[in-house]
Enzyme design. Structure first.
Site, short mmCIF file in Angstrom:
data_model
loop_
_atom_site.label_atom_id
_atom_site.label_comp_id
_atom_site.label_asym_id
_atom_site.label_seq_id
_atom_site.Cartn_x
_atom_site.Cartn_y
_atom_site.Cartn_z
N ALA A 12 0.90 -1.27 -0.16
CA ALA A 12 -0.04 0.14 0.01
C ALA A 12 0.87 1.29 0.04
O ALA A 12 0.18 2.31 -0.29
CB ALA A 12 -0.92 0.08 1.12
N ASN A 45 -4.51 3.29 11.87
CA ASN A 45 -4.00 2.40 12.17
C ASN A 45 -3.61 2.23 13.76
O ASN A 45 -3.26 1.15 14.05
CB ASN A 45 -2.44 2.23 11.41
CG ASN A 45 -1.78 3.59 11.33
OD1 ASN A 45 -2.67 4.81 10.93
ND2 ASN A 45 -0.77 3.48 11.81
N SER A 96 -2.68 -3.60 1.41
CA SER A 96 -1.81 -4.66 1.54
C SER A 96 -2.05 -6.12 1.98
O SER A 96 -3.03 -6.26 2.90
CB SER A 96 -0.70 -4.16 2.35
OG SER A 96 -0.02 -3.00 1.69
N HIS A 119 -0.67 -8.15 3.55
CA HIS A 119 0.04 -8.59 5.04
C HIS A 119 -0.71 -8.34 5.91
O HIS A 119 -0.65 -8.59 7.31
CB HIS A 119 1.51 -8.25 5.08
CG HIS A 119 1.53 -6.82 5.34
ND1 HIS A 119 1.97 -6.75 6.68
CD2 HIS A 119 1.52 -5.82 4.42
CE1 HIS A 119 2.49 -5.32 6.52
NE2 HIS A 119 2.00 -4.92 5.29
N CYS A 147 9.29 6.87 22.54
CA CYS A 147 9.87 7.90 23.36
C CYS A 147 10.25 7.27 24.88
O CYS A 147 9.55 6.49 25.28
CB CYS A 147 8.82 9.01 23.66
SG CYS A 147 7.30 8.47 24.15
#
Length: 390
Positions: free
Chosen positions: A76, A158, A206, A208, A331
């Site tokens: 993607a 996501n 995509s 996967h 972080c």
């Protein structure tokens, strides 16, 4: 170091296990039927039926029309780059229209490509998300100008799993004659994706992300949409995408799409039930924050913040216990960036450093969720006991 009691994979928004049925179907195309599909001899032509079957499954999986194109890409990221750079060469560079609308929380494959076009004089509007981690279709409508050539909005985020109002945005763009692209990577296999109903012109995905192989994806292009190729040097895929076809990958992606559609009800019921069970148990802890309502979230995702616990520290504890999760924040000190999604929804700086993403799949088990709840609660107690901010 003591071996973990169990191995648990809860990072399925990053990548997924290849379904064993998918792998089995792919196997012959590595060492038996390994010919180049563009070759005229038997070794090449014997791959054609499997490629056609896979493409049929891809078309059916997103409800593409026969006249539309589903072009195989490597992923993607390539598809997203192709859309945005292709639109630049086809429309934006001529200067009549020089405006793109997208969001603050798109995948870097969209945001970074838009930022690159800004260096070439393109104007980009990055729509901010609300406290639920999404945008409204009205924001898109208000941002459109006579110069707007493209709207690119992800179908589902996501990190948070929040679902964006794709159908409403598609309606607006179709009314205004503006091309509409959506990155559907986090939607396929979790919720229904219908390109006709949503009125999208271009859609990226995509394999996967829905239990297919890595290194293969696709771009849906609606009939009549012109798009300058990203790659030149061959006549593959009707001249739209040069490069020898990844036969095994295409076969695997087609089967993964077929299975993803087949398992949608399972995602909605069983995967969601396990996700909610995990979320409910973690919310029993004090000072816990989960992003977004469950009703408008894909069924497998939880983005959770634990006050007083650095995301990296929690990941370390989970990893030691054999549990794979992720954080949008790399972080370990105040000098490093906080999770941008947490900042975007208005979380304070401290809370924005504590985000943990837990993402399930249809292979996640009840026992794995029970174990994760146990480990997460113990780790929260341990890390808070040594925290300087709690």
């Amino acid at each position: 170091m003591q071996e973990p009691k169990m191995s648990v994979y809860l990072d399925n928004n990053a990548t997924t296990l290849v379904d064993p049925k998918v792998k089995e179907l792919m196997d012959p195309y590595f060492c038996q039927m390994y010919g180049n599909p563009n070759s005229l001899h038997r070794f090449g032509t014997e791959t054609h039926p499997a490629i056609k079957k896979a493409l049929d499954d891809l078309y059916e999986g997103i409800n593409a029309a026969d006249e539309d194109d589903v072009i195989i890409t490597s992923c993607a990221t390539e598809s997203n780059n192709w859309v945005i750079k292709g639109i630049y060469f086809d429309i934006l560079r001529h200067g009549v229209k020089n405006h793109i609308i997208t969001t603050d929380v798109e995948h870097p494959a969209v945001r970074a490509t838009c930022a690159f076009l800004e260096t070439l004089g393109v104007e980009v509007t990055y729509l901010p998300i609300n406290d639920q981690g999404t945008i409204s279709a009205e924001q898109v409508r208000e941002a459109i100008t006579e110069k707007t050539a493209l709207v690119s909005v992800m179908w589902a985020n996501n990190e948070t799993g929040m679902i964006f109002p794709i159908e409403e945005i598609g309606e607006i763009c179709r009314e205004r004659g503006i091309l509409f692209h959506t990155d559907a990577v986090q939607a396929i296999g979790k919720i229904p994706v219908d390109v006709q109903k949503a009125k999208v012109d271009l859609l990226s995905f995509s394999a996967h992300k829905f239990h297919g192989p890595k290194g293969v994806g696709a771009l849906y292009i609606r009939k009549g949409v012109e798009l300058t190729p990203l790659f030149h040097g061959g006549e593959h895929m009707s001249g739209r995408r040069s490069g020898t076809l990844n036969v095994a990958g295409i076969v695997g992606m087609g089967e993964a799409m077929r299975l993803a559609v087949q398992y949608l009800d399972f995602e909605k019921s069983n995967v969601r039930r396990l996700r909610d069970r995990l979320e409910n148990a973690l919310l029993e802890l004090p000072d816990i924050f989960v992003v977004g309502s469950r009703e408008n979230r894909v069924p497998n995702t939880v983005l959770i913040s634990v006050k007083g616990v650095e995301g990296e520290a929690m990941l370390w504890d989970l990893n030691k216990a054999g549990i794979a999760a992720s954080t949008g924040s790399a972080c370990a000190s105040e000098d490093l960036e906080a999770n941008p999604v947490m900042i975007a929804i208005g979380a304070d700086k401290e809370l924005a450093h504590t985000a943990i993403r837990l993402s399930l799949s249809r292979f996640t088990t009840e026992a794995e969720i029970d174990y994760t709840i146990e480990v997460f609660k113990k780790s929260t107690e341990r890390l808070r006991s040594i925290s300087s901010s709690y």
